[in-house]
Scaffold this active site. Structure first.
Site, PDB file in Angstrom:
ATOM      1  N   TYR A 119       0.849  -1.196   0.000  1.00 44.44           N
ATOM      2  CA  TYR A 119       0.000   0.000   0.000  1.00 44.44           C
ATOM      3  C   TYR A 119       0.886   1.248   0.000  1.00 44.44           C
ATOM      4  O   TYR A 119       1.685   1.455   0.916  1.00 44.44           O
ATOM      5  CB  TYR A 119      -0.946   0.018   1.206  1.00 44.44           C
ATOM      6  CG  TYR A 119      -2.015  -1.063   1.198  1.00 44.44           C
ATOM      7  CD1 TYR A 119      -2.244  -1.861   0.075  1.00 44.44           C
ATOM      8  CD2 TYR A 119      -2.818  -1.288   2.312  1.00 44.44           C
ATOM      9  CE1 TYR A 119      -3.232  -2.845   0.066  1.00 44.44           C
ATOM     10  CE2 TYR A 119      -3.807  -2.272   2.312  1.00 44.44           C
ATOM     11  CZ  TYR A 119      -3.992  -3.040   1.182  1.00 44.44           C
ATOM     12  OH  TYR A 119      -4.971  -4.017   1.188  1.00 44.44           O
TER      13      TYR A 119
ATOM     14  N   ASN B 119     -19.826   5.333   8.544  1.00 35.92           N
ATOM     15  CA  ASN B 119     -19.685   3.887   8.344  1.00 35.92           C
ATOM     16  C   ASN B 119     -19.811   3.109   9.653  1.00 35.92           C
ATOM     17  O   ASN B 119     -20.316   1.988   9.676  1.00 35.92           O
ATOM     18  CB  ASN B 119     -18.363   3.572   7.651  1.00 35.92           C
ATOM     19  CG  ASN B 119     -18.298   4.210   6.263  1.00 35.92           C
ATOM     20  OD1 ASN B 119     -19.315   4.664   5.737  1.00 35.92           O
ATOM     21  ND2 ASN B 119     -17.113   4.268   5.684  1.00 35.92           N
TER      22      ASN B 119
HETATM   23  P1  NDP Z   1     -14.674   0.598   0.394  1.00 35.30           P
HETATM   24  O1  NDP Z   1     -15.223  -0.193  -0.719  1.00 35.30           O
HETATM   25  O2  NDP Z   1     -15.579   0.834   1.551  1.00 35.30           O
HETATM   26  O3  NDP Z   1     -14.181   2.000  -0.206  1.00 35.30           O
HETATM   27  C1  NDP Z   1     -13.675   3.010   0.642  1.00 35.30           C
HETATM   28  C2  NDP Z   1     -13.690   4.345  -0.072  1.00 35.30           C
HETATM   29  O4  NDP Z   1     -15.031   4.741  -0.398  1.00 35.30           O
HETATM   30  C3  NDP Z   1     -13.168   5.438   0.830  1.00 35.30           C
HETATM   31  O5  NDP Z   1     -11.758   5.519   0.814  1.00 35.30           O
HETATM   32  C4  NDP Z   1     -13.850   6.667   0.271  1.00 35.30           C
HETATM   33  O6  NDP Z   1     -13.190   7.070  -0.932  1.00 35.30           O
HETATM   34  C5  NDP Z   1     -15.226   6.108  -0.066  1.00 35.30           C
HETATM   35  N1  NDP Z   1     -16.134   6.148   1.098  1.00 35.30           N
HETATM   36  C6  NDP Z   1     -16.092   5.358   2.205  1.00 35.30           C
HETATM   37  N2  NDP Z   1     -17.093   5.659   3.043  1.00 35.30           N
HETATM   38  C7  NDP Z   1     -17.790   6.648   2.472  1.00 35.30           C
HETATM   39  C8  NDP Z   1     -18.941   7.372   2.860  1.00 35.30           C
HETATM   40  N3  NDP Z   1     -19.578   7.094   4.000  1.00 35.30           N
HETATM   41  N4  NDP Z   1     -19.400   8.344   2.021  1.00 35.30           N
HETATM   42  C9  NDP Z   1     -18.769   8.622   0.860  1.00 35.30           C
HETATM   43  N5  NDP Z   1     -17.667   7.972   0.447  1.00 35.30           N
HETATM   44  C10 NDP Z   1     -17.188   6.977   1.236  1.00 35.30           C
HETATM   45  O7  NDP Z   1     -13.385  -0.069   1.016  1.00 35.30           O
HETATM   46  P2  NDP Z   1     -11.868  -0.190   0.450  1.00 35.30           P
HETATM   47  O8  NDP Z   1     -11.863  -0.500  -1.002  1.00 35.30           O
HETATM   48  O9  NDP Z   1     -11.100   0.978   0.923  1.00 35.30           O
HETATM   49  O10 NDP Z   1     -11.405  -1.488   1.227  1.00 35.30           O
HETATM   50  C11 NDP Z   1     -11.326  -1.460   2.649  1.00 35.30           C
HETATM   51  C12 NDP Z   1     -10.001  -2.017   3.086  1.00 35.30           C
HETATM   52  O11 NDP Z   1      -9.894  -3.381   2.687  1.00 35.30           O
HETATM   53  C13 NDP Z   1      -8.759  -1.346   2.466  1.00 35.30           C
HETATM   54  O12 NDP Z   1      -8.415  -0.156   3.113  1.00 35.30           O
HETATM   55  C14 NDP Z   1      -7.728  -2.428   2.657  1.00 35.30           C
HETATM   56  O13 NDP Z   1      -7.236  -2.409   3.983  1.00 35.30           O
HETATM   57  C15 NDP Z   1      -8.541  -3.686   2.419  1.00 35.30           C
HETATM   58  N6  NDP Z   1      -8.401  -4.156   1.025  1.00 35.30           N
HETATM   59  C16 NDP Z   1      -7.786  -5.362   0.806  1.00 35.30           C
HETATM   60  C17 NDP Z   1      -7.582  -5.839  -0.453  1.00 35.30           C
HETATM   61  C18 NDP Z   1      -6.913  -7.156  -0.648  1.00 35.30           C
HETATM   62  O14 NDP Z   1      -6.561  -7.491  -1.776  1.00 35.30           O
HETATM   63  N7  NDP Z   1      -6.687  -7.924   0.399  1.00 35.30           N
HETATM   64  C19 NDP Z   1      -7.987  -5.069  -1.648  1.00 35.30           C
HETATM   65  C20 NDP Z   1      -8.666  -3.829  -1.327  1.00 35.30           C
HETATM   66  C21 NDP Z   1      -8.863  -3.420  -0.036  1.00 35.30           C
HETATM   67  P3  NDP Z   1     -13.189   8.596  -1.478  1.00 35.30           P
HETATM   68  O15 NDP Z   1     -13.625   9.520  -0.379  1.00 35.30           O
HETATM   69  O16 NDP Z   1     -11.805   8.832  -1.925  1.00 35.30           O
HETATM   70  O17 NDP Z   1     -14.146   8.601  -2.637  1.00 35.30           O
END
Ligand code: NDP
Length: 316
Positions: free
Chosen positions: A54, A294
């Site tokens: 990351y 969230n």
């Molecule tokens: P989400 O699908 O929940 O996306 C999170 C993103 O959505 C935020 O960074 C933000 O982006 C937006 N968001 C979140 N909450 C809100 C809200 N209430 N209102 C508006 N926008 C919102 O989760 P992630 O894709 O971030 O995945 C979560 C975690 O899982 C990661 O941080 C990581 O630790 C893990 N992960 C693991 C993977 C793997 O291969 N093992 C792959 C991917 C993730 P923004 O504000 O920029 O639009």
């Protein structure tokens, strides 16, 4: 906050956790990341997810700085990291070989400024390393006290079973958890493929992307806002998450959420929580406001009746 066992392991994780992909070390600064972690921790979150890849190690560095600044009791939180993608381009800088994993954990602990992490994941399967070698290397990391549990991320059920069988045969620590993508639009693996593993080997699930990178918040219903993940340089490939069909469904889900008096983001996260095989739903956020919203999903999960769950399934 409710706490759930990581599969059959003794470790208990908050049902909602906070991850660092895209955000830590890239999109947000250390003060915002610290505020997000602190809000989550005070709401009962005890698990913070990371990976060496990351932001090319910068997410671990930032989380390490924050953990050392907040100085929480070490037993009050759980930290993970993951290996596979690596930080460099050399022939031994990616994958799951003994050398890669041994050097990977040493680098991660340094960046995180921790004596041990709680969980380590093989971030993807590595077709170029025998599974015996990977299982042995993960076992050694645990025996050296550098991590407490190990697991996989986006491995097939057959690959997980193979690693488990090797470990049992060789008297090594077996994999105990998987980290798969899981949300309303991506369900097959967690709900069907892994189903036999929950009882058979006590697999725990730390699921990722509950909001499909934000699509399930409704923020992409009218295009891509300038300051959002799908507009970030280097992440525009994620725009394929926001298909017109999905957007149509999100709009219909918004009416279900409105009837419940919550946001569609809370509804989507709550829906993941309803699956008892999920140990923790890893959320992501670029602001405290998002973390706050969230974290409200836990209460909504308790209000999700069978009838509403059926309505949701009809929409997706
Ligand atoms: P989400 O699908 O929940 O996306 C999170 C993103 O959505 C935020 O960074 C933000 O982006 C937006 N968001 C979140 N909450 C809100 C809200 N209430 N209102 C508006 N926008 C919102 O989760 P992630 O894709 O971030 O995945 C979560 C975690 O899982 C990661 O941080 C990581 O630790 C893990 N992960 C693991 C993977 C793997 O291969 N093992 C792959 C991917 C993730 P923004 O504000 O920029 O639009």
């Amino acid at each position: 906050m409710n706490y759930r066992r990581l599969g059959l392991a003794g470790l208990k994780l908050s049902e909602l956790s906070l991850g660092s992909w895209v955000t830590f070390g890239g999109q947000i600064n250390e003060e915002t990341a610290k505020a997000c972690m602190t809000y989550a921790y005070e709401a009962g979150v005890n698990f913070f997810d990371n990976a060496e890849a990351y932001a090319h190690g910068a997410a671990e560095t930032m989380m390490g700085n924050i953990l050392s600044r907040v100085a929480w009791r070490r037993s009050s939180y759980v930290v993970s990291t993951k290996f596979y993608f690596g930080l460099f381009d050399g022939p031994n800088d990616t994958g799951l070989s003994k050398k890669r994993l041994t050097e990977g954990i040493a680098g991660s602990l340094k960046r995180l400024r921790l004596e041990y992490v709680d969980l380590i994941f093989c971030h993807r399967p590595d077709p170029e390393t025998p599974i015996e070698e990977t299982v042995w290397a993960m076992d050694q990391i645990i025996r050296r006290g550098q991590s407490l549990y190990w697991g996989t991320s986006e491995w097939s059920a057959a690959q997980i079973m193979e690693a488990y069988s090797v470990a049992r045969r060789e008297h090594l620590h077996p994999p105990q958890m998987e980290q798969p993508q899981y949300h309303l639009f991506h369900r097959e693996r967690v709900e069907v493929e892994y189903r036999p593993l929950y009882e058979k080997i006590g697999l725990g699930i730390t699921s990722w992307s509950p909001l499909a990178s934000g699509v399930l918040t409704g923020k992409y219903n009218d295009g891509i806002p300038k300051y959002s993940r799908l507009a970030l340089p280097g992440y525009t490939w994620l725009q394929e998450e926001a298909t017109p069909e999905r957007i149509r469904k999100v709009k219909r889900l918004q009416t279900v959420a409105a009837d419940m008096g919550c946001t569609v983001a809370q509804l989507a996260i709550a829906w993941c929580l309803k699956n008892p095989n999920v140990s923790t739903v890893i959320t992501g956020a670029s602001s405290v406001k998002q973390v706050k919203e969230n974290m409200g999903a836990g209460v909504i999960a308790q209000q999700l009746t069978d009838e509403i769950m059926e309505d949701i399934l009809k929409i997706i």
